[in-house]
Design a protein around this motif. Structure first.
Motif, PDB file in Angstrom:
ATOM      1  N   ARG A 234       0.855  -1.197   0.000  1.00  0.00           N
ATOM      2  CA  ARG A 234       0.000   0.000   0.000  1.00  0.00           C
ATOM      3  C   ARG A 234       0.883   1.237   0.000  1.00  0.00           C
ATOM      4  NH1 ARG A 234      -4.986   1.479   2.522  1.00  0.00           N
ATOM      5  NH2 ARG A 234      -5.445   3.608   1.838  1.00  0.00           N
ATOM      6  N   THR A 235       0.670   2.118  -0.961  1.00  0.00           N
ATOM      7  CA  THR A 235       1.530   3.303  -1.073  1.00  0.00           C
ATOM      8  C   THR A 235       0.864   4.523  -0.441  1.00  0.00           C
ATOM      9  OG1 THR A 235       0.664   3.597  -3.324  1.00  0.00           O
ATOM     10  CG2 THR A 235       2.799   2.498  -3.082  1.00  0.00           C
ATOM     11  N   ALA A 236      -0.123   5.090  -1.117  1.00  0.00           N
ATOM     12  CA  ALA A 236      -0.733   6.328  -0.631  1.00  0.00           C
ATOM     13  C   ALA A 236      -1.682   6.042   0.527  1.00  0.00           C
ATOM     14  CB  ALA A 236      -1.478   7.024  -1.765  1.00  0.00           C
ATOM     15  N   LYS A 237      -1.359   6.611   1.669  1.00  0.00           N
ATOM     16  CA  LYS A 237      -2.247   6.525   2.846  1.00  0.00           C
ATOM     17  C   LYS A 237      -2.618   7.946   3.249  1.00  0.00           C
ATOM     18  CE  LYS A 237       0.807   4.044   5.046  1.00  0.00           C
ATOM     19  NZ  LYS A 237       1.626   3.572   3.925  1.00  0.00           N
ATOM     20  N   ASN A 238      -3.890   8.177   3.490  1.00  0.00           N
ATOM     21  CA  ASN A 238      -4.304   9.517   3.901  1.00  0.00           C
ATOM     22  C   ASN A 238      -4.870   9.473   5.307  1.00  0.00           C
ATOM     23  OD1 ASN A 238      -7.154   8.829   3.735  1.00  0.00           O
ATOM     24  ND2 ASN A 238      -6.910   8.914   1.505  1.00  0.00           N
ATOM     25  N   GLN A 239      -5.246  10.631   5.808  1.00  0.00           N
ATOM     26  CA  GLN A 239      -5.678  10.749   7.206  1.00  0.00           C
ATOM     27  C   GLN A 239      -6.915   9.915   7.500  1.00  0.00           C
ATOM     28  OE1 GLN A 239      -5.982  14.982   6.690  1.00  0.00           O
ATOM     29  NE2 GLN A 239      -8.191  14.968   6.987  1.00  0.00           N
ATOM     30  N   LYS A 240      -7.762   9.680   6.490  1.00  0.00           N
ATOM     31  CA  LYS A 240      -8.971   8.887   6.714  1.00  0.00           C
ATOM     32  C   LYS A 240      -8.647   7.431   7.035  1.00  0.00           C
ATOM     33  CE  LYS A 240     -12.032  11.710   3.824  1.00  0.00           C
ATOM     34  NZ  LYS A 240     -12.925  11.726   2.633  1.00  0.00           N
ATOM     35  N   ASP A 241      -7.489   6.951   6.578  1.00  0.00           N
ATOM     36  CA  ASP A 241      -7.104   5.565   6.841  1.00  0.00           C
ATOM     37  C   ASP A 241      -6.894   5.301   8.328  1.00  0.00           C
ATOM     38  OD1 ASP A 241      -7.086   4.853   4.141  1.00  0.00           O
ATOM     39  OD2 ASP A 241      -5.054   5.622   3.878  1.00  0.00           O
ATOM     40  N   PHE A 242      -6.584   6.345   9.092  1.00  0.00           N
ATOM     41  CA  PHE A 242      -6.266   6.175  10.503  1.00  0.00           C
ATOM     42  C   PHE A 242      -7.458   6.453  11.424  1.00  0.00           C
ATOM     43  CE2 PHE A 242      -2.329   6.975   8.269  1.00  0.00           C
ATOM     44  CZ  PHE A 242      -1.493   6.010   8.792  1.00  0.00           C
TER      45      PHE A 242
ATOM     46  N   PRO B 122       3.696   8.299   9.255  1.00  0.00           N
ATOM     47  CA  PRO B 122       4.543   9.387   8.743  1.00  0.00           C
ATOM     48  C   PRO B 122       5.617   9.772   9.763  1.00  0.00           C
ATOM     49  CG  PRO B 122       2.215   9.900   8.468  1.00  0.00           C
ATOM     50  CD  PRO B 122       2.277   8.690   9.339  1.00  0.00           C
ATOM     51  N   SER B 123       6.831  10.014   9.272  1.00  0.00           N
ATOM     52  CA  SER B 123       7.940  10.342  10.168  1.00  0.00           C
ATOM     53  C   SER B 123       8.332  11.817  10.102  1.00  0.00           C
ATOM     54  CB  SER B 123       9.163   9.480   9.835  1.00  0.00           C
ATOM     55  OG  SER B 123       9.565   9.688   8.490  1.00  0.00           O
ATOM     56  N   LYS B 124       7.632  12.605   9.293  1.00  0.00           N
ATOM     57  CA  LYS B 124       7.970  14.026   9.193  1.00  0.00           C
ATOM     58  C   LYS B 124       6.779  14.897   9.594  1.00  0.00           C
ATOM     59  CE  LYS B 124      11.640  13.417   5.776  1.00  0.00           C
ATOM     60  NZ  LYS B 124      12.142  13.762   4.430  1.00  0.00           N
ATOM     61  N   SER B 125       5.901  15.147   8.661  1.00  0.00           N
ATOM     62  CA  SER B 125       4.758  16.021   8.952  1.00  0.00           C
ATOM     63  C   SER B 125       3.500  15.384   8.374  1.00  0.00           C
ATOM     64  CB  SER B 125       4.978  17.399   8.335  1.00  0.00           C
ATOM     65  OG  SER B 125       3.864  18.237   8.545  1.00  0.00           O
ATOM     66  N   SER B 126       2.409  15.426   9.151  1.00  0.00           N
ATOM     67  CA  SER B 126       1.169  14.820   8.660  1.00  0.00           C
ATOM     68  C   SER B 126      -0.031  15.415   9.382  1.00  0.00           C
ATOM     69  CB  SER B 126       1.191  13.309   8.884  1.00  0.00           C
ATOM     70  OG  SER B 126      -0.070  12.746   8.567  1.00  0.00           O
ATOM     71  N   GLN B 127      -1.129  15.453   8.645  1.00  0.00           N
ATOM     72  CA  GLN B 127      -2.383  15.946   9.205  1.00  0.00           C
ATOM     73  C   GLN B 127      -2.873  15.059  10.345  1.00  0.00           C
ATOM     74  OE1 GLN B 127      -3.790  18.797   8.044  1.00  0.00           O
ATOM     75  NE2 GLN B 127      -5.386  18.719   9.612  1.00  0.00           N
ATOM     76  N   ILE B 128      -2.496  13.782  10.336  1.00  0.00           N
ATOM     77  CA  ILE B 128      -3.008  12.884  11.385  1.00  0.00           C
ATOM     78  C   ILE B 128      -2.503  13.295  12.766  1.00  0.00           C
ATOM     79  CG2 ILE B 128      -3.191  10.948   9.775  1.00  0.00           C
ATOM     80  CD1 ILE B 128      -0.814   9.680  11.310  1.00  0.00           C
ATOM     81  N   TYR B 129      -1.301  13.862  12.836  1.00  0.00           N
ATOM     82  CA  TYR B 129      -0.785  14.293  14.133  1.00  0.00           C
ATOM     83  C   TYR B 129      -1.509  15.541  14.621  1.00  0.00           C
ATOM     84  CZ  TYR B 129       2.921  10.973  13.095  1.00  0.00           C
ATOM     85  OH  TYR B 129       3.618   9.825  12.790  1.00  0.00           O
ATOM     86  N   GLN B 130      -1.853  16.420  13.697  1.00  0.00           N
ATOM     87  CA  GLN B 130      -2.618  17.607  14.084  1.00  0.00           C
ATOM     88  C   GLN B 130      -4.013  17.196  14.574  1.00  0.00           C
ATOM     89  OE1 GLN B 130      -2.440  20.872  11.391  1.00  0.00           O
ATOM     90  NE2 GLN B 130      -3.363  22.237  12.874  1.00  0.00           N
ATOM     91  N   GLN B 131      -4.629  16.243  13.882  1.00  0.00           N
ATOM     92  CA  GLN B 131      -5.930  15.750  14.326  1.00  0.00           C
ATOM     93  C   GLN B 131      -5.827  15.092  15.698  1.00  0.00           C
ATOM     94  OE1 GLN B 131      -7.263  13.101  11.220  1.00  0.00           O
ATOM     95  NE2 GLN B 131      -8.421  14.710  10.200  1.00  0.00           N
ATOM     96  N   ALA B 132      -4.791  14.276  15.882  1.00  0.00           N
ATOM     97  CA  ALA B 132      -4.624  13.560  17.147  1.00  0.00           C
ATOM     98  C   ALA B 132      -4.458  14.524  18.314  1.00  0.00           C
ATOM     99  CB  ALA B 132      -3.425  12.616  17.067  1.00  0.00           C
ATOM    100  N   THR B 133      -3.625  15.537  18.126  1.00  0.00           N
ATOM    101  CA  THR B 133      -3.374  16.478  19.215  1.00  0.00           C
ATOM    102  C   THR B 133      -4.537  17.439  19.427  1.00  0.00           C
ATOM    103  OG1 THR B 133      -2.117  17.824  17.601  1.00  0.00           O
ATOM    104  CG2 THR B 133      -0.858  16.386  19.054  1.00  0.00           C
ATOM    105  N   SER B 134      -5.305  17.702  18.380  1.00  0.00           N
ATOM    106  CA  SER B 134      -6.472  18.578  18.520  1.00  0.00           C
ATOM    107  C   SER B 134      -7.634  17.867  19.201  1.00  0.00           C
ATOM    108  CB  SER B 134      -6.932  19.086  17.144  1.00  0.00           C
ATOM    109  OG  SER B 134      -5.927  19.836  16.509  1.00  0.00           O
ATOM    110  N   LEU B 135      -7.773  16.571  18.913  1.00  0.00           N
ATOM    111  CA  LEU B 135      -8.955  15.822  19.358  1.00  0.00           C
ATOM    112  C   LEU B 135      -8.659  14.899  20.530  1.00  0.00           C
ATOM    113  CD1 LEU B 135     -10.328  14.895  15.818  1.00  0.00           C
ATOM    114  CD2 LEU B 135     -11.085  16.765  17.303  1.00  0.00           C
ATOM    115  N   ASN B 136      -7.431  14.916  21.026  1.00  0.00           N
ATOM    116  CA  ASN B 136      -7.049  14.061  22.160  1.00  0.00           C
ATOM    117  C   ASN B 136      -7.254  12.576  21.826  1.00  0.00           C
ATOM    118  OD1 ASN B 136      -6.220  13.182  24.689  1.00  0.00           O
ATOM    119  ND2 ASN B 136      -8.246  13.499  25.611  1.00  0.00           N
ATOM    120  N   VAL B 137      -6.642  12.159  20.708  1.00  0.00           N
ATOM    121  CA  VAL B 137      -6.626  10.752  20.308  1.00  0.00           C
ATOM    122  C   VAL B 137      -5.167  10.307  20.273  1.00  0.00           C
ATOM    123  CG1 VAL B 137      -7.113   9.091  18.465  1.00  0.00           C
ATOM    124  CG2 VAL B 137      -8.750  10.922  18.965  1.00  0.00           C
ATOM    125  N   CYS B 138      -4.844   9.286  21.020  1.00  0.00           N
ATOM    126  CA  CYS B 138      -3.472   8.807  21.104  1.00  0.00           C
ATOM    127  C   CYS B 138      -3.169   7.867  19.934  1.00  0.00           C
ATOM    128  CB  CYS B 138      -3.250   8.076  22.432  1.00  0.00           C
ATOM    129  SG  CYS B 138      -1.616   7.316  22.586  1.00  0.00           S
TER     130      CYS B 138
END
Length: 271
Positions: A92-100, A125-141
């Motif tokens: 699987r190559t392209a993974k987006n924030q909805k996958d998580f 992702p090891s650099k920058s990703s929307q999933i980390y912003q979502q996680a920290t905004s929504l309190n999801v570990c």
């Protein structure tokens, strides 16, 4: 399946649980997309997550209902949370924030203070990703099977109460983060509390880093072997067999059946 997994871990102990956690993050390439095998594999990882939480000392269950809910719930002495196990194919190559499903997990807390998404470490992702912003905004570990393995080993070494305290400190660390897309900021906030929680974790951490490298090699070897076998099978096909395979891959017969069954549904006759 859940009973068999539970019985295996009860019989063979922590090493069996660790072996499963280290190797479960990859959907086998031999499983067809949207197949019954792939769906069962998803349920297997949910059951495995549940067993890991139980080993740590929590009460946990896999929810029978699917769809608009989390897959796993866990209950500690002083807190509770919902959880979801994520798996991906190595191809699987392209993974987006909805996958998580980070946003969905926030909705599925249903009044619980915390949520956790457990993923294979090398698919994040090891650099920058929307999933980390979502996680920290929504309190999801966002957690990994490697981190969970460390937690399991720590529970066996220093007791369930201490492991429960460590898990709570991880949730609290994520909760205190300012929203950011940066992977380094996020994982520092997860890794530092774990490493600083007890002097014994350093040794467990080092061992798990090596185990992660070995598990990646095993998963790659298995996937590449299957693809090599598939390539050989295709190259040995007759022309007629190859054409039939191509028709099957494009699902032409099943699409034709669906199209032939389309009919006027009578809605315009409703009055």
């Amino acid at each position: 399946m859940e009973r068999e997994l539970s019985a295996e871990i009860k019989k063979d102990g922590i090493q069996s649980l660790l072996d499963h956690l280290r190797l479960c993050g990859d959907i086998p390439e031999s499983y067809a997309h949207d197949s019954s095998e792939e769906k069962l594999y998803s349920k297997y990882t949910d059951a495995l997550l549940c067993e890991a939480y139980k080993f740590i000392g929590l009460k946990s269950l896999v929810l029978a209902e699917r769809g608009d809910s989390s897959d796993v719930e866990a209950f500690a002495t002083k807190f509770s949370f919902v959880a979801d196990a994520k798996t991906f194919r190595l191809s699987r190559t392209a993974k987006n924030q909805k996958d998580f499903k980070v946003s969905a997990m926030n909705v599925w807390k249903r009044g619980k203070p915390h949520a956790m998404v457990v993923c294979p470490i090398y698919q994040l992702p090891s650099k920058s990703s929307q999933i980390y912003q979502q996680a920290t905004s929504l309190n999801v570990c966002i957690f990994t099977y490697s981190h969970l393995s460390v937690l399991v080993k720590y529970s066996a070494k220093e007791g369930r109460n201490r492991a429960e305290e460590l898990l709570l400190s991880i949730f609290q660390s994520v909760e205190s983060l300012n929203p950011s897309k940066e992977a380094h900021s996020y994982w520092s906030a997860v890794n530092r509390p774990m490493l600083g929680f007890s002097t014994s974790i350093g040794e467990l951490w080092t061992a798990e880093k090596q185990a992660a490298i070995e598990s990646i090699k095993i998963a790659k070897d298995e996937a590449l072997t299957f693809l090599a076998q598939q390539r050989e099978r295709i190259m040995r096909m007759s022309h007629e067999d190859a054409l039939r395979e191509l028709i099957s891959v494009h699902k032409i017969d099943s699409k034709e059946r669906v199209i032939r069954n389309v009919s006027e549904n009578g809605i315009l006759g409703f009055a």
